[in-house]
Enzyme design. Structure first.
Site, short mmCIF file in Angstrom:
data_model
loop_
_atom_site.label_atom_id
_atom_site.label_comp_id
_atom_site.label_asym_id
_atom_site.label_seq_id
_atom_site.Cartn_x
_atom_site.Cartn_y
_atom_site.Cartn_z
N HIS A 195 71.94 -27.25 84.95
CA HIS A 195 71.40 -28.42 85.63
C HIS A 195 70.93 -28.11 87.06
O HIS A 195 70.27 -28.93 87.70
CB HIS A 195 72.46 -29.53 85.66
CG HIS A 195 71.88 -30.91 85.62
ND1 HIS A 195 70.69 -31.25 86.23
CD2 HIS A 195 72.33 -32.05 85.02
CE1 HIS A 195 70.44 -32.54 86.02
NE2 HIS A 195 71.41 -33.05 85.29
N ASP A 217 66.56 -30.31 84.71
CA ASP A 217 67.01 -31.70 84.65
C ASP A 217 67.03 -32.20 83.21
O ASP A 217 66.46 -31.58 82.31
CB ASP A 217 66.11 -32.59 85.51
CG ASP A 217 66.24 -32.29 87.00
OD1 ASP A 217 67.33 -31.86 87.41
OD2 ASP A 217 65.26 -32.50 87.73
#
Length: 222
Positions: A194, A198
């Site tokens: 992450h 995203d």
């Protein structure tokens, strides 16, 4: 070997911000193409192409379209690659090994399948060149043959993502006329870092991957 694997897994878990995303795709085209290949004349060179080979081909195509998934993140620096070098997680008597199909994105289906089988054989026999266990930019871990429906694969750091391939299962679906039908679907478990990927990025990757899987017969001639 077990100690080395453990150290690498712990390093990956402690140094990345991972999230696993799951999705599925219709498997009818995949299964039909595999059946045609299996029944084909051996002289054509596709009779040994497996479902795993077809999924690997689709995964490479998806990674090619999304460079951040075929990348290394190390010391705060993101490095993307012009080519996808595909890591294949292999269960061996010595433990987990991940040989690399170098320049997989430049290969057609038959070449990719042949290289993959050769590397898996070398890894399982214990005779693989150590240089072939490094350099992957994106990895596929396939547990579908074991009946696993969903799992959270651990990223092979410094890579930014890994694709888990789940089992093909039969699910209820709505047909074209609104009727209830049985549909075979193949599942995917995508783990991504992450820090650079995203949720929307992961969703787009899985969308493109499942599209290729659903139309795999067209994808291999594209």
């Amino acid at each position: 070997m077990r100690k080395i694997v453990a150290e690498r897994m712990m390093h990956s878990v402690s140094s990345t911000a991972t999230v696993t995303y799951t999705s599925s795709a219709p498997a009818s085209a995949l299964l039909a193409l595999r059946a045609r290949f299996k029944a084909s004349d051996p002289a054509m060179g596709v009779d040994a192409v497996t479902l795993g080979d077809l999924v690997n081909f689709a995964a490479v195509r998806a990674a090619t379209r999304h460079p951040v998934f075929s990348a290394h993140l190390e010391d705060g620096i993101l490095r993307t690659f012009e080519d996808v070098h595909l890591g294949i997680a292999v269960d061996t008597p010595r433990g987990l090994l991940v040989p690399t199909v170098r320049f997989a994105s430049r290969m057609g289906l038959r070449e990719l399948a042949a290289h993959t089988k050769s590397l898996i054989g070398e890894a399982q026999s214990g005779g693989i060149n150590p240089d072939l266990l490094a350099g992957a930019t994106f990895t596929v871990s396939n547990l579908g043959a074991f009946g696993i429906e969903s799992f959270s694969p651990i990223i092979n750091a410094p890579q930014t993502a890994i694709l888990g391939v789940d089992a093909i299962s039969t699910r209820a679906a709505i047909g074209a006329a609104g009727e209830l039908v049985a549909e075979q679907r193949i599942g995917f478990s995508l783990t991504a870092d992450h820090r650079v990927i995203d949720g929307a990025d992961a969703a787009r990757f899985l969308r493109d991957l499942t599209t290729v899987i659903a139309e795999i017969d067209l994808a291999i001639v594209g």
